[in-house]
Design an enzyme around this catalytic site. Structure first.
Site, PDB file in Angstrom:
ATOM      1  N   TYR A 181       0.838  -1.197   0.000  1.00 22.90           N
ATOM      2  CA  TYR A 181       0.000   0.000   0.000  1.00 22.90           C
ATOM      3  C   TYR A 181       0.873   1.246   0.000  1.00 22.90           C
ATOM      4  CZ  TYR A 181       0.423   0.625   5.172  1.00 22.90           C
ATOM      5  OH  TYR A 181       0.870   0.821   6.450  1.00 22.90           O
ATOM      6  N   ASP A 188      -2.780  -1.917  -2.878  1.00 24.38           N
ATOM      7  CA  ASP A 188      -2.459  -2.731  -4.060  1.00 24.38           C
ATOM      8  C   ASP A 188      -2.072  -4.114  -3.527  1.00 24.38           C
ATOM      9  OD1 ASP A 188      -1.618  -3.862  -6.408  1.00 24.38           O
ATOM     10  OD2 ASP A 188       0.175  -2.631  -6.620  1.00 24.38           O
ATOM     11  N   ARG A 216     -10.568   4.329  22.274  1.00 25.87           N
ATOM     12  CA  ARG A 216     -11.088   5.553  21.664  1.00 25.87           C
ATOM     13  C   ARG A 216      -9.966   6.540  21.376  1.00 25.87           C
ATOM     14  NH1 ARG A 216     -14.604   7.263  25.238  1.00 25.87           N
ATOM     15  NH2 ARG A 216     -13.283   8.929  26.081  1.00 25.87           N
ATOM     16  N   GLY A 246      -0.577   1.732  12.582  1.00 25.36           N
ATOM     17  CA  GLY A 246      -0.163   0.637  13.459  1.00 25.36           C
ATOM     18  C   GLY A 246      -0.416   0.909  14.923  1.00 25.36           C
ATOM     19  N   GLY A 268      -3.270   1.314  16.505  1.00 21.00           N
ATOM     20  CA  GLY A 268      -4.356   0.466  16.998  1.00 21.00           C
ATOM     21  C   GLY A 268      -3.850  -0.948  17.272  1.00 21.00           C
ATOM     22  N   ASP A 269      -2.985  -1.441  16.395  1.00 22.99           N
ATOM     23  CA  ASP A 269      -2.432  -2.788  16.593  1.00 22.99           C
ATOM     24  C   ASP A 269      -1.472  -2.813  17.785  1.00 22.99           C
ATOM     25  OD1 ASP A 269      -3.801  -3.590  14.234  1.00 22.99           O
ATOM     26  OD2 ASP A 269      -2.185  -2.717  13.053  1.00 22.99           O
TER      27      ASP A 269
END
Lengths: 337, 337, 337, 337, 337, 337
Positions: free
Chosen positions: D92, D108, D231, D270, D272-273
């Site tokens: 991407y 992609d 959040r 990344g 959130g991960d």
């Protein structure tokens, strides 16, 4: 005859380029710095004649440092070469922070060429060859040998009538507060210009009362002509405010100005030393108006924060313009063109 | 159970980026290297399981090194952390040459975390946990303490039946030829695979006669299974040729192949270690065909020269293709696509 | 009292970074250079005390130049600031070639601050404050005003007993061969050290015969103490050879040494000036051995070619090592470590 | 036996360097990422043993990815090579935003090597070789084939008693909300740790009421041990705040802490991960104190935002310090030195 | 037939890369810009057909400019080549500021190829080959020659029925306020679209009253169809707000929208011209809805600020999305993916 | 009416920056290329009017490509946008070699926007809108769909009297030699200008005899006006030689010139296409002197090799100078200044 001579270690700083962390870096920007070099560079940029007393390797890294020292207009007359096989530059790795992640310093400065400097390799004429001599508490914190050399230097300059400037610059990773205090007490009677933050006054020296009371007590206790204290407020890694206060013993007056608010910080390393340089320049150049020392000190601190590297890069006119605009209430253009 | 364990110091290399000289640099590429790490990295890239015995700071620079070690598929099981306040990476500054100006190395490796390694901090199971153990003459050259540790390691591995590989790697800036020879004589009886250049055989060990005669005399004198010698011809800083020779004592045979001519050198650092890695991989993987050791050794040396950094970065198939093309007389395409 | 003062324009060079062409560039490396600055930088690096007589803007670009000048240890005592609103640096754009595509220079130097320099803004003490004064034929080629100033400078230094050095440095894009010759004829009687290539001697001055005959004829005709001629052979954009010849009138001797072959050229700009600097340093430092001038001249030319930028960056020891190795027939290590 | 195994696609990210837009870029930084790799990297950095189940090309780009995976201490035991001629990395392009211009992602990733992974190429022992298995809703969104594989993996791990962690990670450019909900309903009965934002709970799952009510309803409806919701508040592209909440079904308790305010965001990809990784590490390491999961989750999210790249690079001690300082009310130094 | 033709100088901008100051820089990013080129680029990016009337060197720097002009889809039909030996690009050096240090511009644009442009080298068909002609007050400020050419161009276009757009763009470093006013009064009767900030209206033109009253007075006095005024609020070097107002004489209506607040400024150069381009595009494309001109103008200004370089790089859809989101009150995603 | 229209895929090339290998890279230079774009760029740079028929994504990567196409002066009139969600650029990764390590290409071009192009989206006027149409054997090698489209295009241009140029460009990784031959036989009767290397003639077409005989046999067999064959000799990755031969059927003459020897290769990608562009330009511009086609073809190949990127960047005068110097026997300056 120099306006200012400073004594201290010159360090290389390695900082990862871009937004990399040290642990992920494969490319480092290399800056030359060191508290007392930073001070000399500031005064030199403003127009004072300066030299640095230090020691560096004779090999290519030393040549790199010497080129930088000269570029700032600082004399390398007293910058001694170390030709030993083990000659090395002290260095530190610096990782820029991003709130709330803090900037991080990893020192690697033991056994440097600087730590081998000796008074014997300096010429006798040195001790009267300046109007002001400046050094900081980092030197005595580096060990017993440097403690003795620092004291002896202060003594020699003081005896020759050179004004002695001293910045406590307390670093808890180098020594204990008690040791710092004990050491300071031995040299403060020879000091003419003294830099000490409120926090250090309170924690290290055990002073009580408000800032001004503490500043005055230093002046009174040790007969110090000027006591200077600065305050940096860190809103975030990229947003600081700054102000300072100067006490003149002879007049009993305190000099201040309104703080610089919301400085857009690019690199805060060396900003405290830039402040010192501005104050010293002000005291040298405008000896009858200590308020100028505060104005130059604050402006230099602010300028340094807005650029990369340990050393402040300015044209004298820029600093004067910044001082003038800081006092201006009306319209200020947003760009110089 | 590792195919290969190596023991040695890991260093950071700082090289000016672009076409700058050290004395004019303000940006440095940082590579991780060290003779024995380079060897482990080569064998690991080719497919062998490898580990490195060493010591690095616990702080961010150590984390950087650990990440690199792992990236090459090398186990960090025996990579000890140094949590002392004074923990430091050994390092060197490297300036690329341009004929006739020669490459230049400035070492700054004293008092590193590695120099504090102790056998006590290594587990007992270590000494039988490998098929081959490799180290080099740089270790004993670092001082008496490292000399003892190196000897003791070789002894322990040897006693456990692990094959011992030793690369003389004589560096005149670290110790005297006489000391190197005396040391080598104490450990060579325990060595199974021995790397030594013609020049070192002649100057350091005082051997006489042609290369093959000298190689055979090492094998005979110390009962060494394999003696290996390489020859780099430096036409210019960007144009080398390379070949090598391996003597197998059991068969009394010499293994050679035609030299690689006109290697377009990008970075020659680590190419000798890449050679060692290829030989060790060949001996491990094709134990009944020592000719493969020479082919892999030469090919790895060549590959390393064509890329930046101390460590050779290859896919196993590339090395096999290079070996095949080196033996090919007919048409060879100029590009892989 | 300087060993050397030079007079000439300081230029900024903008070169596309990486392998980009000017027409496709969006990033430029900026170097500081200029024939006479290059010469001063070389002598200064070797250990001579030097200054440059020139004029630059008072604004930030001038500050950048001044910092560079100082970094090389050159005095900026006679580097005049231009405070006019129209103050500008002369500059040129340089595109590296790749055989058979040639390097390309686009000049943009008209109306620069330098072109506004006046003898009135220089102190009277200047004219006797040096052992050698050097300038080049680029100055008179810049127009009638500069022609007069150059001549007057040469005259004043000459009258004060300062040795005058002059490099023809003929540039056909600046003036006609005939004008260059006519000008040279007016100042050569005051010149002590004269630099002129074989090609210029033949085409511009219409000399006949072999090189040595032509060199001698200059010395005889104008009573010049030293005539110096260099020869660069360009095998490709990255492969040059170089040698030179010096004629000493007093002894009638020619000094030469074997050529440096296959220099791996990184950036050839300034290499001719580096040659001049080596010769001048040799003549100043080893006044009774003109052969040293040739050796230093050749070595400096070679060194300059191996690094980026207009100015040669060297440690004196490196140059001495290169000279020694050039004369060495035996084994030479391929790396300094 | 791994602490954590994750299953998901590894992607290359191409981002224009400097302040260029994609449409004007000619240089791209390349990062390795992917939601489930990011999670494994976080847990691994904190000290857990981790592996990733995925598939990458056998060629040089796959080697690049494998090196990165290893560098983070993640096992590549289940990272399958794709040797087909058409093997490709999903990728991407990412363009950093600047308020009010938003960051932009161009995917992609179709027909990548990952999309050809099959359960048959994974060893049988895999399904019981971990304490926790984590995957996200990106997998089933990639098509019917990946949907089946993801479900089957969850089933197998679940049957072997491995805890299953699932992050909805709803992406509207990949599938419809209704499909995401239907899919989730089929696997949630097998899920032990569930990550879902308030927005997704409301819009995708049609939950009603306040956040805590919705979280509890997931736990009750599907018998999920831990439900976790974060959040992020976006003040601008460079200024975020963050907090989260964890519900433990067994105790019926919610765990929270005060938000991190005004994070100076360098690269939010990344983050959130990284949050998920902190929570999983906390649950694994401090199984009897779920509050630690929230603290580690929040701190990891914050750390990731302050650095470049998809993967969080931290030392465990740094995260512990950040947690401690976040709870500290008194003086906090602005720099670690 | 072009939608828009503009007339003005194309300049090269050199900015130090990274966080370097000009005085410390050795690397410069090079951008192509110029007020009227910036305007053409904006309209072209949005979808209008545009051309620029200007003059540039025939050498490689001119080729670089021509390539950029074409890249933005602007016709180079009227971009004249200057083949003189002295052909030069006007240029300026730009140093980014960091509050309170202000951005700094050093101009070096005298004697450029542009300054040699002549009406005679332009084809006769030019004067009716556009719907709108735009130029700015920078042209007449460059000297008497450019003043005449500018006036004559405006006259010719006006006579052919082409709409004339004029941006005062007052620069106090180029001319006096009085001269600017006198000049403006000679051409305003031919102007259809007029751009003037409140400050310029008040200080340069001596207007009184509030902004709207002043705008209306221009329209009434000189019979101008559209008068446009923008207002940038500079909170810091990286934080601006922006809004604008358009007066349509025919309807007597003022068009406005709520300001864009807290734009995260990357590079503010060219943002005023981007505003002009948005307004002109809006007037051309939505001739019956002048409110669209304000929306496009504001959005283009905002977009430009968020990216490097003088020229705004946008896709039309992005600008439409920004306009839509600016009017949106509900939830807006923080990223496009 | 274009001088030249070409049809082919536009690709992005990602190459590691510096001396990094792909497997170790984290930064990539991005170039735009593709055989037929390269040809159009060459002719356009030399002065011919050109357009490209192709298809690219409508998103930001497509915008990047369109900007590059325009920058080279190539019309994007027939460059179709692909607005599908799955629109993607074909791309390849390129790793520079260093002898004996060869350059390496990894393709990732399947399912690109280009592969979705359809004749229906092209205007009817297209087929007569050019003097020459050029395409290559890469197109039919991409699959049955592209094979049909390519043939149909050739047929339509041929029927409208446009000269058809075809470069075999055989790539063994794309299709079989037998397929390539069978395909070529179907279109060669419609071809007017044919490019084929000696190797391809022999291996793919099974021709016998020397090169000239084979070239003539193509012309005779398929009634081809011009048959062209080039020969690159690869001494090393940075040292090539090049020459070519052109057969004109009408005159029966072969045109040749002496080879360019020892080209200092910077980037050899696109050099074959640059050769084609030079030949086509020569045939278009000097239709009565085919020798000029050979000269321009060779010179363009040489120029391309000396610079980075797929596309040749030249000024027409440079190419003419190179041709003149190649024929020159006497003195040639080493630099243009």
């Amino acid at each position: 005859m120099y306006d200012l001579l400073t004594f201290g270690e010159i360090l290389l700083r390695f900082s990862p380029t871009g937004d990399k962390r040290v642990m992920d870096a494969d490319n480092f920007a290399c800056h030359v710095g060191g508290a007392e070099l930073n001070v000399a560079a500031g005064v030199s940029q403003l127009g004072g004649s300066c030299g640095i007393i230090s020691k560096i390797p004779a090999h290519a890294l030393g040549a790199m440092v010497r080129r930088k020292v000269r570029a700032y207009g600082i004399s390398d007359e007293y910058l001694r070469p170390d030709s030993r096989n083990r000659a090395r530059m002290g260095l530190y790795y610096y990782e820029k922070g991003s709130s709330p992640r803090k900037p991080e310093v990893i020192y690697d400065r033991h056994n440097s060429s600087y730590s081998r400097i000796s008074l014997n390799e300096l010429p006798v004429r040195l001790w009267k060859n300046a109007r002001v001599f400046h050094t900081s508490g980092i030197n005595p914190a580096l060990g017993e040998r440097m403690k003795k050399i620092t004291t002896e230097m202060i003594r020699r300059f003081h005896e020759q009538g050179v004004l002695v400037s001293f910045d406590v610059n307390f670093r808890e990773n180098l020594w204990e507060e008690r040791d710092a205090r004990l050491y300071a007490e031995t040299i403060l009677p020879m000091v003419d210009i003294f830099f000490c933050t409120e926090e250090t006054a309170r924690l290290t020296f055990g002073k009580k009362g408000d800032l001004k009371k503490m500043m005055k007590s230093f002046a009174d206790e040790y007969d110090i002509s000027y006591v200077c204290s600065s305050r940096r407020t860190v809103h975030s890694t990229i947003d600081h405010s700054f102000t300072s206060c100067l006490f003149e013993k002879s007049s009993g007056r305190f000099y201040e100005e309104k703080p610089y608010e919301h400085i857009a910080v690019v690199d805060r390393i060396g900003s405290g030393d830039a402040f010192v340089s501005g104050v010293l320049y002000g005291l040298i150049q405008y000896s009858d108006d200590p308020g100028m020392a505060v104005k130059y000190g604050n402006a230099m601190e602010v300028m340094k924060n807005t650029m990369g590297g340990d050393l402040c890069k300015v044209l004298p006119g820029e600093v004067r313009d910044l001082i003038a605009e800081h006092e201006e209430d009306g319209y200020i253009s947003e760009m110089n063109r």
